[in-house]
Design an enzyme around this catalytic site. Structure first.
Site, short mmCIF file in Angstrom:
data_model
loop_
_atom_site.label_atom_id
_atom_site.label_comp_id
_atom_site.label_asym_id
_atom_site.label_seq_id
_atom_site.Cartn_x
_atom_site.Cartn_y
_atom_site.Cartn_z
N CYS A 36 18.01 -17.31 5.38
CA CYS A 36 18.64 -16.18 4.69
C CYS A 36 17.89 -14.88 4.99
CB CYS A 36 18.65 -16.48 3.19
SG CYS A 36 19.06 -15.09 2.13
N CYS A 39 17.01 -12.71 2.01
CA CYS A 39 15.91 -13.33 1.25
C CYS A 39 14.56 -12.87 1.80
CB CYS A 39 15.99 -14.86 1.32
SG CYS A 39 17.47 -15.57 0.58
#
Length: 116
Positions: A36, A39
């Protein structure tokens, strides 16, 4: 348990209830995954919040892929998702990467002394 106030700590399905729900200090849980991109963008922001506000809020990181039970329990679908727990209950959900000032502003109503 080591003093985790000044840096994010890792939680798993196995220790989530003890580390997060039983905490007397509010805990902001970062649901993340290695694939991600957003993230990875938010990680340094969370490190800064932990360093600056660790006495008011703990930052926990939960690997979404390795720990499917807790995200399912709280309906976490998109990443990154941040859930703020106070007194064992989720009180705030923030989805997506945001700048530090925006994150602090969203946390402010729930955490005394944090300025957004």
């Amino acid at each position: 348990m080591a003093d985790v106030a000044d840096k994010p700590f890792t939680v798993t399905d196995a220790d989530f209830d003890t580390a997060v729900l039983a905490s007397e200090t509010p805990v902001l849980v970062d649901f993340w995954a290695s694939w991600c991109g957003p993230c990875r963008m938010i990680a340094p922001v969370l490190d800064q919040i932990a360093a600056e506000h660790g006495d008011k809020v703990k930052i926990a990181k939960l690997d979404y892929d390795a720990n499917p039970s807790v995200p399912a329990r709280y309906g976490v679908m998109g990443l990154p998702t941040l859930l703020l727990f106070k007194g064992g209950e989720p009180v705030q959900q923030i989805v997506g990467a945001k700048p530090k000032r925006a994150l602090l502003k969203e946390l402010q109503p729930h955490i005394e002394g944090i300025n957004g």
